[in-house]
Design an enzyme around this catalytic site. Structure first.
Site: not given
Length: 109
Positions: A22, A34
C-alpha cells in the site's frame, strides 16, 4: 510502499507482473497514489480482456496483492496487441513512480 515487479521474456516481451503493498500516501479512501496505481493496473487488465482473445491468469488478495501472468504461446498479432496495452500500463505506472518515488517502486526482471 507499492512494489511492482514486471517480468519480461528474453525477447523483452512482458510475461506478467505483480503488485503488492500500500502506498500509505494518505488515509484509506483518500490515497491518490494507491488509487492511481490501481486504476492503471485494473484498467489495463480490463482492456486486455475486452480487446483481445487473451484471458490472463490473475490473482488478487485483499492485502494489496495483484499478480498477472500471460498465457504463452500467443498468435503474433494478438501478442502485439497485448504488449502494446501492457507497455502503456508501464508508461503510466512509471509516471506515477516519478511523481511519488517514496510510495511506488517498479522493478524489471
Amino acid at each position: 510502499m507499492i512494489r511492482i515487479q514486471v517480468s519480461r521474456t528474453v525477447n523483452g516481451d512482458i510475461s506478467g507482473f505483480t503488485m503488492q503493498g500500500h502506498a500509505q500516501f494518505a488515509d484509506k479512501g483518500e490515497d491518490i497514489v494507491c488509487a492511481g496505481v490501481s486504476a492503471v493496473a485494473f484498467g489495463s487488465l480490463n482492456a486486455v480482456i475486452a480487446l483481445t482473445p487473451i484471458e490472463p491468469d490473475i490473482s488478487i488478495e485483499e492485502d494489496g496483492f495483484l499478480e498477472c501472468q500471460l498465457p504463452y504461446p500467443m498468435e503474433e498479432e494478438v501478442k502485439k496487441q497485448v504488449q502494446l496495452l501492457l507497455e502503456g500500463m508501464i508508461v503510466s505506472l512509471q509516471t506515477i513512480e516519478r511523481e511519488y518515488p517514496e510510495f511506488v517502486k517498479i522493478k524489471f526482471i
